[in-house]
Design a protein around this motif. Structure first.
Motif: not given
Length: 467
Positions: A1-29
């Motif tokens: 779980m901690s690994d996935n949490k770290q990955i989530a943080k890294e992805l948020i930062e890599a796409v430009g941070g919270r302020e650059n994200i309008h929304s997030v969703a997911h599909c099967a993959t």
């Protein structure tokens, strides 16, 4: 779980941070981000993040491939970090604003038919299993012949295999109402009216029964198995319902709105929409059959070679309609056998890359991606490996064409749709399993050999990393 949490943080930062994200969703993959400013995305950082198999823009969304299961867990961590989450349908509406009219139409078609596909998959599996148990060789193992099978057992199998197609208009109308903002239960009832037992059965009319004639010239029949009449009745019905609801006093809405919607729409569906679009549907089916019947395996080669290009463009949902028509009309689906080759071949190309490269990271990406393709999901292999190095993708297209060519020549036809390669074997249990396996081996082997010999070397890895 901690690994996935770290990955989530890294992805948020890599796409430009919270302020650059309008929304997030997911599909099967895939994790799907709606982004304010594309320039703030660090593509290299995203792709180098652990568990990421590729990332790209498609349908107005920044889509990060994580694979089945993984995407759900990382999405949960992203959601816990307070990012504005939304469901896929809401995000698709937002993304649709960035598409042209054709792309929006295809996306809408997908939104309507994708929720129905699991039921049709199950029906296809039931058809395959019935074909298996009814084979004389299988029955002989139990000391039986086809004559020993009871009528009640056959009736039970017919319930499993026929129900979804008999009531297909109800499923289509329900889903169309849902997508176009109507009340789904009204759509469901409208669809059921189209297959009412009070109407002459469409399949019986096709043989010996007579349709009803209104005004002496309008033929009226049930629409068992029809798609387009229910689809267009659903679109018009949902818009009519919303228009009525705006004009009816709130106190009378519960009574007047469904009453008028169903009254107007069943008359329109039976007398106008049904006859017109049932004819259109027949022309589409005949056109499909013409292409599939091209001699010398031409159709198989072209469809097998082009299928994954069509998948990349995101307009592949249009073929759902064609597959449903084939299954409803003939109880089989030659298109599935060809598409299986296209999917398997991309897995074969990714497998060659994974085995040939000396890069530990690329091996860790390519080998699981090839397995994913062999399970019917090609996005990790295409976007994470093959398309990144270009020539493996091209070799996969060639392998798909060769496999599709073989499938056409052998004339194999699945009993269902939407599942391919290893899971797809369940659609070919009616005496075609050996041919199906052979077609997959041809597709995988062709793509693998071509990629190994001409499609990849670690020099490409260095070129991509320094580009």
């Amino acid at each position: 779980m901690s690994d996935n949490k770290q990955i989530a943080k890294e992805l948020i930062e890599a796409v430009g941070g919270r302020e650059n994200i309008h929304s997030v969703a997911h599909c099967a993959t895939r994790l799907r981000f709606m982004i304010h400013d594309k320039e703030k995305i660090d593509q290299e950082r995203v792709e180098n993040t652990d568990k990421v198999k590729g990332a790209f823009f498609n349908s107005g969304q920044y889509q990060i491939i994580l694979g089945t299961g993984t995407v759900n867990r990382i999405y949960e961590e992203v959601d816990k970090l307070g990012i504005n989450s939304t469901d896929k349908s809401e995000q698709s509406k937002e993304a649709a604003k960035e598409k042209n009219t054709f792309q929006r139409a295809i996306r809408t078609l997908g939104d309507v038919f994708v929720p129905i596909i699991p039921v049709l998959v199950a029906t296809g599996l039931f058809m395959g299993l019935r074909g298996l148990v009814m084979q004389e060789q299988i029955l002989a193992l139990f000391g039986m012949t086809p004559a020993d099978i009871s009528e009640n057992f056959l009736l039970f199998t017919e319930i499993l295999t026929d129900t979804a197609f008999i009531f297909l208009p109800a499923l289509v109308a329900w889903s169309t109402f849902r997508v176009f903002g109507g009340t789904p239960i009204i759509g469901l009832v409208l669809g059921l009216m189209l297959v009412s037992p009070a109407l002459p059965n469409a399949w019986e009319v096709a043989t010996e029964a007579e349709p009803l004639y209104f005004l002496g010239f309008i033929p009226v029949v049930g629409y068992q198995g029809a798609v387009l009449p229910a689809f267009f009745a659903g679109i018009i019905g949902a818009k009519l319902e919303r228009a009525i609801r705006k004009r009816v006093p709130e106190a009378l809405d519960l009574i007047i709105t469904p009453f008028l919607t169903l009254l107007v729409m069943i008359a329109a569906a039976l007398f106008i929409i049904g006859p017109i679009f049932h004819t259109v549907e027949e022309y589409i089916l005949q056109g499909t059959l013409f292409v599939l019947d091209l001699p010398f395996g031409i159709a198989g080669f072209l469809i097998g070679a082009l299928n994954q290009i069509i998948v990349i463009t995101g307009v592949h949902h249009i073929f759902n309609l064609l597959e449903i028509q084939l299954l409803e009309k003939f109880g089989n689906n030659p298109y599935n056998a060809i598409v299986t080759s296209a999917v398997a071949a991309q897995g074969g190309a990714a497998l060659a890359v994974g085995l040939k490269t000396k890069s530990i990271k690329l091996k860790a990406l390519a080998l699981p991606s090839s397995l994913s393709a062999f399970l019917g999901i090609t996005e990790p292999a295409i976007f994470g490996v093959n398309l990144r190095y270009v020539t493996p993708f091209v070799m996969g297209l060639i392998g798909g064409g060769v496999g599709g060519f073989a499938a056409s020549l052998l004339g194999i036809k699945g009993t269902g749709m939407a599942i391919t390669v290893i899971p797809g074997t369940l659609l070919y249990l009616n005496g075609q399993i050996l041919q199906y396996i052979l077609v997959n081996i041809i597709a995988i082997g062709t793509a693998f050999v071509l990629t190994w010999l001409f499609g990849y070397s670690d020099k490409k890895l260095k070129d991509v990393e320094t580009a």
